[in-house]
Motif scaffolding. Structure first.
Motif, mmCIF file in Angstrom:
data_model
loop_
_atom_site.group_PDB
_atom_site.id
_atom_site.type_symbol
_atom_site.label_atom_id
_atom_site.label_comp_id
_atom_site.label_asym_id
_atom_site.label_seq_id
_atom_site.Cartn_x
_atom_site.Cartn_y
_atom_site.Cartn_z
ATOM 1 N N LEU A 136 -2.179 -7.050 -12.839
ATOM 2 C CA LEU A 136 -0.995 -6.369 -12.330
ATOM 3 C C LEU A 136 0.273 -7.161 -12.629
ATOM 4 O O LEU A 136 0.279 -8.389 -12.609
ATOM 5 C CB LEU A 136 -1.106 -6.165 -10.814
ATOM 6 N N SER A 137 1.357 -6.434 -12.855
ATOM 7 C CA SER A 137 2.661 -7.073 -13.048
ATOM 8 C C SER A 137 3.186 -7.557 -11.698
ATOM 9 O O SER A 137 2.742 -7.104 -10.635
ATOM 10 C CB SER A 137 3.644 -6.079 -13.655
ATOM 11 N N GLU A 138 4.162 -8.455 -11.731
ATOM 12 C CA GLU A 138 4.745 -8.957 -10.498
ATOM 13 C C GLU A 138 5.432 -7.841 -9.713
ATOM 14 O O GLU A 138 5.380 -7.800 -8.483
ATOM 15 C CB GLU A 138 5.748 -10.073 -10.798
ATOM 16 N N GLU A 139 6.086 -6.919 -10.440
ATOM 17 C CA GLU A 139 6.765 -5.811 -9.766
ATOM 18 C C GLU A 139 5.766 -4.936 -9.015
ATOM 19 O O GLU A 139 6.026 -4.503 -7.881
ATOM 20 C CB GLU A 139 7.532 -4.956 -10.781
ATOM 21 N N THR A 140 4.607 -4.688 -9.625
ATOM 22 C CA THR A 140 3.580 -3.890 -8.972
ATOM 23 C C THR A 140 3.030 -4.606 -7.743
ATOM 24 O O THR A 140 2.852 -3.999 -6.677
ATOM 25 C CB THR A 140 2.439 -3.581 -9.961
ATOM 26 N N LYS A 141 2.775 -5.887 -7.872
ATOM 27 C CA LYS A 141 2.272 -6.667 -6.732
ATOM 28 C C LYS A 141 3.246 -6.615 -5.563
ATOM 29 O O LYS A 141 2.843 -6.460 -4.399
ATOM 30 C CB LYS A 141 2.038 -8.119 -7.150
ATOM 31 N N GLN A 142 4.530 -6.741 -5.866
ATOM 32 C CA GLN A 142 5.544 -6.721 -4.813
ATOM 33 C C GLN A 142 5.584 -5.351 -4.131
ATOM 34 O O GLN A 142 5.725 -5.265 -2.905
ATOM 35 C CB GLN A 142 6.910 -7.063 -5.393
ATOM 36 N N ALA A 143 5.467 -4.282 -4.911
ATOM 37 C CA ALA A 143 5.505 -2.936 -4.339
ATOM 38 C C ALA A 143 4.283 -2.680 -3.463
ATOM 39 O O ALA A 143 4.379 -2.019 -2.419
ATOM 40 C CB ALA A 143 5.591 -1.896 -5.451
ATOM 41 N N ILE A 144 3.138 -3.194 -3.859
ATOM 42 C CA ILE A 144 1.932 -3.064 -3.043
ATOM 43 C C ILE A 144 2.101 -3.846 -1.746
ATOM 44 O O ILE A 144 1.791 -3.349 -0.646
ATOM 45 C CB ILE A 144 0.694 -3.548 -3.816
ATOM 46 N N ALA A 145 2.590 -5.079 -1.848
ATOM 47 C CA ALA A 145 2.790 -5.920 -0.666
ATOM 48 C C ALA A 145 3.793 -5.295 0.296
ATOM 49 O O ALA A 145 3.685 -5.460 1.518
ATOM 50 C CB ALA A 145 3.253 -7.309 -1.088
ATOM 51 N N ALA A 146 4.753 -4.556 -0.230
ATOM 52 C CA ALA A 146 5.774 -3.900 0.596
ATOM 53 C C ALA A 146 5.293 -2.567 1.150
ATOM 54 O O ALA A 146 6.073 -1.854 1.803
ATOM 55 C CB ALA A 146 7.050 -3.701 -0.221
ATOM 56 N N VAL B 234 13.320 6.873 -4.866
ATOM 57 C CA VAL B 234 12.210 7.710 -5.335
ATOM 58 C C VAL B 234 12.118 7.645 -6.849
ATOM 59 O O VAL B 234 11.025 7.486 -7.426
ATOM 60 C CB VAL B 234 12.390 9.161 -4.844
ATOM 61 N N ALA B 235 13.242 7.756 -7.541
ATOM 62 C CA ALA B 235 13.237 7.688 -9.002
ATOM 63 C C ALA B 235 12.783 6.306 -9.485
ATOM 64 O O ALA B 235 11.970 6.193 -10.426
ATOM 65 C CB ALA B 235 14.627 8.000 -9.548
ATOM 66 N N THR B 236 13.258 5.262 -8.831
ATOM 67 C CA THR B 236 12.916 3.900 -9.242
ATOM 68 C C THR B 236 11.423 3.637 -9.097
ATOM 69 O O THR B 236 10.772 3.128 -10.024
ATOM 70 C CB THR B 236 13.708 2.875 -8.408
ATOM 71 N N TYR B 237 10.882 3.971 -7.939
ATOM 72 C CA TYR B 237 9.476 3.645 -7.698
ATOM 73 C C TYR B 237 8.519 4.603 -8.404
ATOM 74 O O TYR B 237 7.399 4.224 -8.718
ATOM 75 C CB TYR B 237 9.204 3.569 -6.196
ATOM 76 N N THR B 238 8.968 5.819 -8.673
ATOM 77 C CA THR B 238 8.161 6.690 -9.523
ATOM 78 C C THR B 238 8.051 6.088 -10.917
ATOM 79 O O THR B 238 6.972 6.078 -11.526
ATOM 80 C CB THR B 238 8.762 8.109 -9.595
ATOM 81 N N GLY B 239 9.151 5.560 -11.412
ATOM 82 C CA GLY B 239 9.123 4.880 -12.704
ATOM 83 C C GLY B 239 8.226 3.652 -12.685
ATOM 84 O O GLY B 239 7.492 3.389 -13.653
ATOM 85 N N LEU B 240 8.271 2.887 -11.598
ATOM 86 C CA LEU B 240 7.410 1.713 -11.488
ATOM 87 C C LEU B 240 5.934 2.117 -11.519
ATOM 88 O O LEU B 240 5.115 1.475 -12.192
ATOM 89 C CB LEU B 240 7.718 0.966 -10.186
ATOM 90 N N ILE B 241 5.591 3.195 -10.820
ATOM 91 C CA ILE B 241 4.206 3.670 -10.833
ATOM 92 C C ILE B 241 3.809 4.095 -12.243
ATOM 93 O O ILE B 241 2.697 3.809 -12.706
ATOM 94 C CB ILE B 241 4.015 4.820 -9.837
ATOM 95 N N CYS B 242 4.701 4.772 -12.943
ATOM 96 C CA CYS B 242 4.387 5.177 -14.322
ATOM 97 C C CYS B 242 4.114 3.952 -15.193
ATOM 98 O O CYS B 242 3.191 3.966 -16.029
ATOM 99 C CB CYS B 242 5.540 5.998 -14.905
#
Length: 613
Positions: free
Chosen positions: A51-61, A341-349
């Motif tokens: 996982l990327s760091e951004e993904t890890k942070q989003a999961i932790a949050a 919503v747009a930002t995190y949808t992009g992160l999920i993609c």
């Protein structure tokens, strides 16, 4: 996690929700425990290595959730629509030999169960037959021709009409018995991880041929009869296709089968209903291969940037969900919410793309049965080839949960209470769909938006948010978030209103969707009410719908009616209560996690009288 902690939390003193995260699994079985222990290790590998760091942070949050994360490192995909007709006609290879083509309906349906079992270990999700009636009709006809040949030899003096009638009667009985065996098999094959039966769906209803119709009738009647002691079958999840000119209206050739399907739904909760005339489900091509088909929980695969629009041999590769409630609680304003919503949808993609690249780097020999026999164009791969060239035809889905609670945070009302909240809700989901479509255009991959079927997740997201934000009235105080775009289960709306309000979200969620209607009583004696509800769904533009109602059965005297505590006939306390949870049925609520039990208790039953709809 230390071994001693792992041992304590999984083997010795697991929490109730840990044991019953999935109601289709006997969470106390040895295999289920082994699966959970393995899941801890594989999730840790995923977190540390993939996982990327951004993904890890989003999961932790607590903002995003990767579904089936314990399977991430295996490279498996989620689900697939299987080409049953081809496998039955051509035969297929197993680990220890070759399976010959089927020669009649009995062998065909026996092999249909074996195919599901063989492919189950290739994937971590569900499996479906998209055109069950069309695929099996030729084998019903073979059975008929055999019976006709036999009766001609045994009783040559009979007229041709008598011979055909007798052969057809024998064919129906054999088809019914084969369907009965298929249903029993699909409820007893404990071959899926955690000791559960495979998650199986079948789509049917539009074959108007004599033998296709015979198959549908036999299947519905076998489902109506139930299992060995009359129990409601949990699998397969059955999906009846609704299409004007074929099944919907009294003059349609398969309308009588729709009537039978409504009757069986009233007794067994299945079949569900897929609507082929919904604008987004219409096909410009003819033939059953172009018809939309659904997975039982709601997954939809049809459009294809990498080839023809078909469901056959294709499925979802993976999906990740966005916690809309958390975003609303942290942004506290509409402008910031839309941006988030747009930002995190992009992160999920981006995360889905990373997982896709990992899946695509696997070789065909790692999933031999799937790529040799099931996945579209998989047979073009050599054993050592990467699967990427054919995997591209699958879908990558962004899911979401808690639209209702998010709207309450942002506007004070959910989308069933205010037209403004409804418009904002559509705009939020449209924002997600726009980002998803942009990623599809940019990558050429089949990114899609999915109305998440959350079982364990509905409580996990909520529990973590309560820790930071506390118990907020109508938001975090119920123990669960509302699935995807659904109205809250306690919303006091009519059947017609619920269907009208949820229908626009079906068009937005091209990766899968469903609308449930919860009625105020058992419908075993009221199939006309089911027909009326199905027509309301068809008129509103629903893509996939289902009707929930209580099915209670006394295990002492086998009385079937709605029961509170004890059986009104014999006074018995041993009551089987069939309820639906995230798309499938469960015969005992003891296997439900706390969040889903709370949701079931909150469900409002809608009146079925015509004036209330």
């Amino acid at each position: 996690m230390e071994l001693s902690t792992l041992y304590e939390e999984i083997v010795r003193n697991p929490s109730a929700d840990e044991v019953q995260e999935n109601a289709n699994v006997d969470g106390k079985s040895p295999l289920a425990k082994l699966n959970r222990i393995a899941g801890v290790a594989t999730k840790r590998m995923m977190q540390e290595l993939l996982l990327s760091e951004e993904t890890k942070q989003a999961i932790a949050a607590n903002l995003i959730y990767i579904h089936d994360a314990d399977y991430y490192v295996t490279g498996t995909t989620t689900c697939v629509q299987l080409p049953l007709g081809r496998l039955l006609t051509e035969g297929f290879d197993m680990a220890h030999g070759t399976i010959r083509p089927a020669q009649d309906i009995r062998s065909a349906l026996a092999l249909a169960a074996i195919i599901m079992q063989a492919n189950q270990n290739m994937q971590h999700g569900g499996q479906s037959y998209p055109m069950f009636d069309y695929d099996l009709a030729p084998f019903v006809e073979k059975t008929y021709q055999r019976q006709l040949k036999k009766i001609r030899a045994l009783i040559p003096k009979w007229s041709n009409r008598q011979k055909r009638a007798y052969a057809l009667s024998e064919t129906y009985e054999m088809t019914y018995q084969a369907c009965e065996a298929f249903i029993h098999n699909t409820n007893s094959m404990h071959s899926r991880g955690g000791g559960q039966v495979p998650f199986i769906s079948i789509n049917y209803g539009t074959d108007t041929s004599e033998f296709g119709r015979l198959l549908i009738r036999a299947l519905l009647n076998a489902t109506k009869a139930g299992l060995g002691k009359g129990e409601t079958p949990i699998f397969p999840i059955q999906i009846f296709k609704i299409k004007a000119g074929v099944t919907l209206h009294p003059a349609d050739p398969n309308y009588d089968l729709f009537q039978l399907a409504a009757e069986v739904t009233g007794k067994r909760l299945f079949p569900n209903f897929a609507f082929l005339d919904a604008p987004f489900n219409r096909s410009s091509q003819n033939g059953p291969e172009a018809e939309v088909a659904y997975m039982g929980c709601r997954t939809r695969v049809l459009e294809n940037r990498q080839g023809p629009a078909t469901v056959i041999g294709r499925g979802n590769l993976s999906f990740t969900s966005l916690n809309l409630v958390r975003l609303a609680l942290t942004t506290q304003s509409l402008d910031r919410m839309f941006e988030a919503v747009a930002t995190y949808t992009g992160l999920i993609c981006e995360q889905l793309l990373e997982r896709y690249q990992y899946q695509a780097d696997r070789t065909a020999e790692e999933f031999a049965f799937l790529y040799k026999h099931i996945w579209r164009e998989g047979q073009t791969l050599a054993a050592s080839d990467r699967v990427e060239p054919v995997l591209r035809q699958g879908t990558l889905s962004v899911g979401f949960i808690g639209l209702a609670e998010a709207l309450i945070v942002l506007t004070g009302q959910h989308h069933g209470e205010s037209e403004l909240a409804h418009r904002i809700g559509q705009a939020l989901i449209q924002t997600m769909r726009t980002v998803v479509d942009q990623y599809g255009e940019k990558t050429g991959l089949n990114f899609s938006l999915l109305a998440t079927p959350a079982e364990g997740l509905s409580g996990k997201f909520t529990a973590a948010d309560v820790q930071q934000f506390g118990r907020i009235h109508r938001v975090t105080d119920k123990g669960y978030y509302t699935n995807s775009f659904h109205l809250p289960v306690e919303a006091p709306v009519t059947i017609r209103e619920k269907i009208r309000l949820e229908a626009p979200f079906h068009a937005l969620c091209n990766g899968g969707h469903i609308t449930y209607v919860e009625t105020d009583g058992a419908l075993a004696e009221n199939p006309e009410a089911i027909e009326d509800i199905v027509r309301l769904m068809a008129e509103a533009g629903i893509g996939y719908g289902s009707i929930n109602h209580p099915i209670d059965r006394c295990l002492s005297c086998r009385t079937e009616q709605t029961m509170e505590q004890a059986c009104p006939v014999c006074g018995g306390q041993d009551i089987e209560r069939i309820r639906r949870i995230t798309g499938y049925l469960v015969g005992t609520m003891d296997r439900w996690n706390d969040a889903k039990r709370a949701e079931e208790q909150d469900r409002v039953r809608h009146a079925t009288a015509p004036d209330s709809r």
